[in-house]
Design an enzyme around this catalytic site. Structure first.
Site, PDB file in Angstrom:
ATOM      1  N   GLU A   1      -2.921 -48.140  61.755  1.00 15.13           N
ATOM      2  CA  GLU A   1      -3.406 -46.790  62.033  1.00 15.13           C
ATOM      3  C   GLU A   1      -2.263 -45.801  62.260  1.00 15.13           C
ATOM      4  OE1 GLU A   1      -6.305 -47.019  65.153  1.00 15.13           O
ATOM      5  OE2 GLU A   1      -7.737 -48.096  63.910  1.00 15.13           O
TER       6      GLU A   1
ATOM      7  N   GLU B   1      -9.864 -54.137  60.493  1.00 17.23           N
ATOM      8  CA  GLU B   1     -10.297 -54.001  61.881  1.00 17.23           C
ATOM      9  C   GLU B   1     -11.730 -53.505  61.846  1.00 17.23           C
ATOM     10  OE1 GLU B   1      -7.292 -52.485  64.543  1.00 17.23           O
ATOM     11  OE2 GLU B   1      -8.816 -51.375  65.678  1.00 17.23           O
TER      12      GLU B   1
END
Length: 845
Positions: A438, A513
């Site tokens: 991220e 994720e």
């Protein structure tokens, strides 16, 4: 050259030595555990030194007698105390600050002429090392493993002092990072000519049922005079315990001598053939070891052992992940590095217990979020049969907190990435290198170039595994990032799988994720609905498994995303276990805004965060885990087990059935089962038989009216009875029950027993919603090192021998004292419930 038996290496007391006629001589290579007898102070013993500068605490004559004595690994933060004013996103524990570690030791005079190294598996963080007052190096990244050379300043035959200064800055992490020398430390002794650190690389480029080609590249480091070197290798099969079995299955005699200039490294390569190879897989994790000997002008100077596995891996854009040519759906979880009540200090048994619990659920894969793991984790995944995505970074050049890794990225990213890959590339369990999680650069036009550069570095170290990254912005699948890695990872984007595949049908796709469902074990709130923002009360989250943050979803949506898009390789759920810090949805961390690209969403979330800052948030740990911080299974455990172990007959009902205040009120009932239909009974009366339809992953009876008694579900598969579960209204709490996960322990100072206390009624049924205060005591050669209950809002010290049960359960962790064998008895007492005992025994290792 086939070495005679007296030259064959053996492993003893943690180092490689020579047998037979050479037994009286110095060992060829020693790798000695260097964890005992350190002194520690959580204070800056003098001004912050410039790199290499003299500082009082680094000098051999410094008086450290008043410092605390301890053994490594050590995490100072887990010792607390908890403080409400501390950041709850990092666990409300004091993990930051400056600290010193010092160790006095004596080297044998026989070590003169040898190379002496200090290997540190991990130190949090900004480490600097001195030996006898001379600065010899350091490393800023707290998750990296690294080495310093002590040779020039160490004193064989005399007293020595190694000093380590750590500077763990505040606001440098988004979760609990721990503080201290929290991974293992080793003293390594070699000859001047020796195999370099991480100097062997084993690959298996050709694998068939009949034969496997095993290539071994060896980097020899010559710290002596110019010479000529040779390598010979034997390969042995390893048994389940990691010991050699039988005779060598392959042998390679040395080639012509290679020149090794003084002060330089030389590369040696060998190719061997293993007939009828036993392939490593998650179902059968077969392993081998390559024993490589190095000679210097015919004189044996080094022996190294490299465990490895023979298998093939591939990610395919249409078929997903292939292990040994067959699809293996990745049923994975993300794991942070802390061990709950034990903190960040590495303990192999605690890691093993986590993996055992996850395997019971059906997990076959681990993502090391968001950093290089401890070496022990990969040793366990090799042995136990898990595949691993090893992750390097949570940030690149743009930070998420003021003092995080972005401050070091420009100078250190290449060193850190190469160090991780070189250390871990012989592990058969590792199937991909993740270059980031991220990262903020996703939104920058040139950001993909950083990803491409990191992938290039990774491929330069290892072309046998793909690179990947975990992207949380939809646009990263279309703006150049998708082409910078070999396998594209989407975080929380099941709705985007089809679009990405149609746009880039040649790129393999992974749910890197997923879900981020939140729940508290044993907590249920009413009314029950499908609005994922609901189900919150009293700083807990309902265990109906329908609650999730705005960017996430209940598990069911991810299941559907994968079922509708079978080209997806699988998923890594956030998270397997609860972890310290990040108590979403009760955190006030502005970095959560990074999860939103829509301006309206960002604005709404910013207002919510601002309101949270006005209150004291009593949460120490996450709610994301499928298993709570103490290792107790939440209801979600069984939802995943039903999906990931479809051939296991299982059924799990929720909630519990102790609701006296809800008599006559609607109390929904959910069933997780690997069956395809089920019938629900309340006090013997059928409440209906339901069949699971397409995209249904749980069976629900949403209109059940509560009455005390017995709730029973019978599940069916293909029309035949499959599994049952029953929950009953219990009596009042009447006694304690104790259960140890292991009763026979090694007296090595590291082994652990995890003992569960259950609050039960007189019939032995667990009584939910109980919070009795339990006191633990231990007799015999051991100690209670920690207690817990899995409650995210508990701020009792983990070192306290007293603990309130949380929804009927509490935990004590027992460790035998090193070298002290004998019987131990753990006793638990609670007012009005009497006491219970469990017998343990420690045995000489």
């Amino acid at each position: 050259m086939h070495l005679p038996k007296r030259f064959l290496p053996f492993v003893a007391a943690g180092f490689i030595a020579l047998a037979g006629a050479n037994a009286a001589e110095a060992p060829i290579r020693e790798r000695i555990a260097f964890n005992a007898d350190w002194r520690f102070t959580k204070a800056d013993a003098g001004p912050a030194p410039a790199a290499g500068a003299a500082t009082p605490a680094a000098q051999p004559g410094f008086d450290d007698a008043a410092w605390r004595k301890l053994a490594l690994p050590h995490d100072w933060g887990i010792e607390g105390p908890f403080r409400q004013e501390y950041p709850n996103d990092t666990g409300k524990l004091p993990w930051w600050g400056v600290a010193w570690y010092r160790k006095h030791f004596t080297l044998p005079a026989a070590d003169a002429g040898r190379r002496i190294y200090l290997d540190i598996d991990g130190a949090m963080s900004n480490a600097q090392v001195w030996i006898n007052g001379r600065h010899v190096g350091g490393w800023p990244y707290g998750y990296a493993s690294w080495r310093v050379d002590l040779t020039a300043h160490v004193k064989p035959g005399g007293a020595n002092v190694v000093a380590v200064r750590l500077d763990n800055p505040p606001a440098s992490s988004r979760w609990y990072p721990g503080g201290g020398m929290y991974r293992n430390v080793w003293l390594v002794k070699t000859a001047p000519v020796h195999v370099a650190q991480y100097g062997t690389f084993v690959t298996t480029p050709v694998v068939t049922q009949a034969s496997a080609t095993v290539n071994i590249d060896v980097t020899v480091d010559n710290r002596g005079a110019a010479t000529e070197v040779q390598a010979a290798t034997e390969i042995y099969a390893l048994d389940a315990a990691g010991k050699r079995s039988g005779q060598p299955v392959a042998r390679k005699e040395p080639a012509a001598p290679a020149k090794a200039p003084a002060g330089a490294q030389v590369q040696l390569s060998q190719a061997l053939a293993v007939a009828n190879p036993r392939l490593w897989s998650t179902a059968s994790p077969q392993r081998y070891v390559a024993v490589t000997t190095i000679t210097d002008k015919g004189r044996l100077v080094d022996v190294v052992e490299t465990p490895f596995g023979i298998r093939t891996i591939a990610f395919d854009a249409a078929r997903g992940f292939l292990l040994n040519g067959s699809r293996l759906t990745i049923n994975g979880v993300c794991q942070h590095h802390d061990l709950g009540a034990l903190g960040a200090a590495i303990n192999t048994r605690a890691l093993e217990r986590q993996l055992e619990i996850l395997r019971e659920m059906g997990v076959n894969a681990i993502r090391t979020s968001h950093n290089p793991p401890a070496p022990e984790l990969l040793e366990l995944t090799d042995r136990m049969g898990f595949v691993v995505v090893a992750e390097a970074f949570d940030t690149w050049g743009i930070g998420k907190t003021p003092n995080d890794y972005h401050l070091h990225f420009d100078k250190w990213h290449e060193k850190d990435l190469r160090a991780m890959i070189r250390r871990d590339r012989n592990h058969p369990s590792v199937i991909a290198w993740s270059i980031g999680n991220e990262i903020v650069e996703q939104g920058h036009p040139e950001g993909w170039k950083v990803a491409a550069r990191l992938s290039e570095i990774a491929r330069g170290e290892d072309r046998t595994r793909p690179t990947t990254a975990a992207y949380n912005h939809v646009g990263s699948g279309y703006n150049g990032f998708q082409g910078a890695v070999d396998v594209f990872g989407y975080n929380y984007k099941p709705h985007e799988y089809r679009n990405f595949h149609e746009h880039a049908p040649h790129i393999p796709l992974l749910g890197s994720e997923t879900a981020s469902t939140v729940s508290s074990r044993g907590e249920y709130f009413f009314p029950v609905g499908d609005d994922q923002s609901k189900g919150l009360a009293n700083f807990q989250v309902s265990s109906y498994d329908l609650s999730a943050p705005p960017w996430a979803s209940p598990p069911d949506k991810e299941f559907r995303g994968q079922d509708d898009n079978p080209f997806v390789a699988g998923e890594f759920v956030w998270t397997g276990f609860d972890y310290l810090g990040e108590p979403t949805p009760y955190n006030n961390d502005a970095t959560n805004l990074l999860n939103f690209t829509d301006p309206a969403q960002r604005q709404r979330m910013a207002k919510e965060l601002e309101s949270l800052k006005k209150i004291s948030v009593p949460s120490r740990s996450s709610y994301f885990g499928i298993v709570d911080l103490a290792g107790f299974r939440k209801d979600r455990f069984y939802l995943y087990q039903a999906r990931w172990r479809p051939e296991l007959p299982m059924a799990h009902l929720l909630p519990h059935w102790n609701w006296p205040e809800r008599a006559g009120q609607v109390t929904p009932v959910h069933l997780y089962t690997s069956g395809d239909e089920a019938e629900l009974f309340l006090n013997g009366k059928s409440l209906g038989r339901k069949q699971r339809g397409p995209h249904e992953y749980r069976l629900r009876w949403d209109d059940v009216v509560y009455q005390p008694g017995t709730l029973r579900a019978v599940s069916y598969r293909n029309g035949k009875p499959w599994a049952e579960d029953t929950v009953r209204t219990t009596g009042a709490a009447a006694k304690l029950l104790l259960s140890a996960d292991r009763q026979a322990l090694r007296a090595d100072g590291d082994d652990l027993s995890f003992v569960t206390v259950t609050i039960a009624d007189r019939d032995g049924l667990p009584v939910p919603r109980t919070a009795n205060r339990v006191t633990f005591s231990l007799t015999g050669p051991g100690e209670i090192v920690a207690t817990d209950n899995g409650d995210p809002t508990s701020f009792e010290s983990f070192q306290s021998p007293r603990r309130n049960a949380f929804n009927g359960l509490a935990l004590a962790i027992v460790r035998p004292r090193p070298g002290q064998a004998g019987k131990m008895v753990l006793t638990a007492t609670a007012e009005g419930l009497g006491s219970a005992q469990v017998a343990l025994e420690s045995k000489a290792p």
